[in-house]
Design a protein around this motif. Structure first.
Motif, mmCIF file in Angstrom:
data_model
loop_
_atom_site.group_PDB
_atom_site.id
_atom_site.type_symbol
_atom_site.label_atom_id
_atom_site.label_comp_id
_atom_site.label_asym_id
_atom_site.label_seq_id
_atom_site.Cartn_x
_atom_site.Cartn_y
_atom_site.Cartn_z
ATOM 1 N N THR A 29 0.880 -1.219 -0.035
ATOM 2 C CA THR A 29 0.047 0.122 -0.086
ATOM 3 C C THR A 29 0.836 1.206 0.216
ATOM 4 O O THR A 29 1.761 1.318 0.817
ATOM 5 N N PRO A 30 0.702 2.314 -1.021
ATOM 6 C CA PRO A 30 1.530 3.507 -0.959
ATOM 7 C C PRO A 30 1.300 4.163 0.281
ATOM 8 O O PRO A 30 0.394 4.226 1.182
ATOM 9 N N ASP A 31 2.517 4.791 0.581
ATOM 10 C CA ASP A 31 2.565 5.618 1.994
ATOM 11 C C ASP A 31 1.399 6.378 2.157
ATOM 12 O O ASP A 31 0.888 6.493 3.264
ATOM 13 N N GLN A 32 0.851 7.325 1.171
ATOM 14 C CA GLN A 32 0.103 8.009 1.494
ATOM 15 C C GLN A 32 -1.488 7.437 1.757
ATOM 16 O O GLN A 32 -2.430 8.302 2.419
ATOM 17 N N TRP A 33 -1.635 6.193 1.675
ATOM 18 C CA TRP A 33 -2.788 5.552 1.905
ATOM 19 C C TRP A 33 -2.653 4.165 2.854
ATOM 20 O O TRP A 33 -3.341 3.611 3.008
ATOM 21 N N LYS A 34 -1.576 4.466 3.695
ATOM 22 C CA LYS A 34 -1.322 3.450 4.431
ATOM 23 C C LYS A 34 -2.394 3.353 5.840
ATOM 24 O O LYS A 34 -2.707 2.238 6.287
ATOM 25 N N ASP A 35 -3.294 4.442 6.032
ATOM 26 C CA ASP A 35 -4.045 4.557 7.073
ATOM 27 C C ASP A 35 -5.429 3.810 6.462
ATOM 28 O O ASP A 35 -6.277 3.256 7.448
ATOM 29 N N PHE A 36 -5.455 3.420 5.248
ATOM 30 C CA PHE A 36 -6.507 2.641 4.799
ATOM 31 C C PHE A 36 -6.316 1.315 5.226
ATOM 32 O O PHE A 36 -7.548 0.305 5.211
ATOM 33 N N TYR A 37 -5.247 0.633 5.614
ATOM 34 C CA TYR A 37 -5.307 -0.717 6.073
ATOM 35 C C TYR A 37 -5.941 -0.513 7.450
ATOM 36 O O TYR A 37 -6.890 -1.335 7.660
ATOM 37 N N LYS A 38 -5.659 0.435 8.337
ATOM 38 C CA LYS A 38 -6.619 0.602 9.476
ATOM 39 C C LYS A 38 -8.098 0.571 9.349
ATOM 40 O O LYS A 38 -9.109 0.097 10.194
ATOM 41 N N ALA A 39 -8.428 1.393 8.413
ATOM 42 C CA ALA A 39 -9.931 1.606 8.003
ATOM 43 C C ALA A 39 -10.615 0.394 7.519
ATOM 44 O O ALA A 39 -11.614 0.011 8.066
ATOM 45 N N ASN A 40 -9.910 -0.360 6.785
ATOM 46 C CA ASN A 40 -10.322 -1.573 6.492
ATOM 47 C C ASN A 40 -10.472 -2.816 7.642
ATOM 48 O O ASN A 40 -11.358 -3.613 7.784
ATOM 49 N N VAL A 41 -9.557 -2.693 8.526
ATOM 50 C CA VAL A 41 -9.797 -3.432 9.653
ATOM 51 C C VAL A 41 -10.693 -3.077 10.781
ATOM 52 O O VAL A 41 -11.613 -4.000 11.151
ATOM 53 N N GLU A 42 -10.640 -1.925 11.078
ATOM 54 C CA GLU A 42 -11.632 -1.344 12.018
ATOM 55 C C GLU A 42 -13.009 -1.209 11.758
ATOM 56 O O GLU A 42 -13.862 -1.163 12.683
ATOM 57 N N PHE A 43 -13.137 -0.984 10.079
ATOM 58 C CA PHE A 43 -14.753 -0.952 9.764
ATOM 59 C C PHE A 43 -15.469 -2.341 10.068
ATOM 60 O O PHE A 43 -16.774 -2.010 10.602
ATOM 61 N N PHE A 44 -14.683 -3.445 10.551
ATOM 62 C CA PHE A 44 -15.517 -4.588 11.041
ATOM 63 C C PHE A 44 -15.636 -4.789 12.503
ATOM 64 O O PHE A 44 -15.886 -5.762 13.022
ATOM 65 N N ASP A 45 -15.009 -3.865 13.282
ATOM 66 C CA ASP A 45 -14.730 -3.954 14.726
ATOM 67 C C ASP A 45 -16.287 -4.558 15.486
ATOM 68 O O ASP A 45 -16.360 -5.263 16.162
ATOM 69 N N ASP A 46 -17.529 -3.609 14.887
ATOM 70 C CA ASP A 46 -18.590 -3.885 15.686
ATOM 71 C C ASP A 46 -19.425 -4.892 14.735
ATOM 72 O O ASP A 46 -20.459 -5.390 15.196
ATOM 73 N N LEU A 47 -19.213 -5.246 13.453
ATOM 74 C CA LEU A 47 -19.894 -6.190 12.848
ATOM 75 C C LEU A 47 -19.220 -7.523 12.941
ATOM 76 O O LEU A 47 -20.124 -8.567 12.602
ATOM 77 N N GLY A 48 -18.014 -7.725 13.457
ATOM 78 C CA GLY A 48 -17.352 -9.020 13.294
ATOM 79 C C GLY A 48 -17.092 -9.572 12.144
ATOM 80 O O GLY A 48 -16.718 -9.038 11.098
ATOM 81 N N SER A 49 -17.453 -10.900 12.140
ATOM 82 C CA SER A 49 -17.098 -11.869 10.739
ATOM 83 C C SER A 49 -18.437 -12.447 10.183
ATOM 84 O O SER A 49 -18.579 -13.596 10.927
ATOM 85 N N PRO A 50 -19.148 -11.646 9.584
ATOM 86 C CA PRO A 50 -20.331 -12.499 9.187
ATOM 87 C C PRO A 50 -20.372 -13.505 8.131
ATOM 88 O O PRO A 50 -21.653 -14.391 8.025
ATOM 89 N N GLY A 51 -19.272 -13.689 7.662
ATOM 90 C CA GLY A 51 -18.921 -14.889 6.792
ATOM 91 C C GLY A 51 -19.396 -14.610 5.316
ATOM 92 O O GLY A 51 -19.837 -15.782 4.677
ATOM 93 N N GLY A 52 -19.313 -13.457 4.806
ATOM 94 C CA GLY A 52 -19.641 -13.134 3.579
ATOM 95 C C GLY A 52 -20.396 -11.951 3.378
ATOM 96 O O GLY A 52 -21.613 -11.759 4.046
#
Length: 108
Positions: A61-84
């Motif tokens: 991931t390019p440096d200017q968008w490194k925070d989007f890793y965090k966004a992709n992970v934390e987006f699911f914090d309250d959703l969990g893993s619905p399995g699809g």
């Protein structure tokens, strides 16, 4: 490791990647798509079909968008893993990093 969707996807939502994903791990938020880090199998099928090159392998991931890793992970914090993503449909929220962005101009 996983794939990450970054800023070029914001306000585009092309969804070609969703059609290519064999494990249904790409979820739709209000303004962009997110890859579930625990459901992604690192196959890479999504990356070449993205018309704006918004999908990257985590370490690439390019440096200017490194925070989007965090966004992709934390987006699911309250959703969990619905399995699809197809089980859930569109999710009426975005990560704060995405929500804080001004509308993204798209090329005509």
């Amino acid at each position: 490791m996983t794939y990450v969707i970054a800023q070029p996807c914001v306000d585009l939502l092309d969804k070609a990647c969703i059609e290519e994903c064999p494990v249904d791990c790409i979820y739709e938020g209000k303004r962009m798509l997110y890859i579930h880090p625990d459901e992604c199998v690192d196959c890479g099928a999504c990356e070449p079909v993205c018309p704006v090159e918004a999908i990257f392998y985590e370490d690439d991931t390019p440096d200017q968008w490194k925070d989007f890793y965090k966004a992709n992970v934390e987006f699911f914090d309250d959703l969990g893993s619905p399995g699809g993503a197809s089980k859930v449909g569109k999710i009426d929220k975005d990560h704060p990093i995405v929500s804080a962005l001004p509308p993204q101009a798209q090329e005509a």
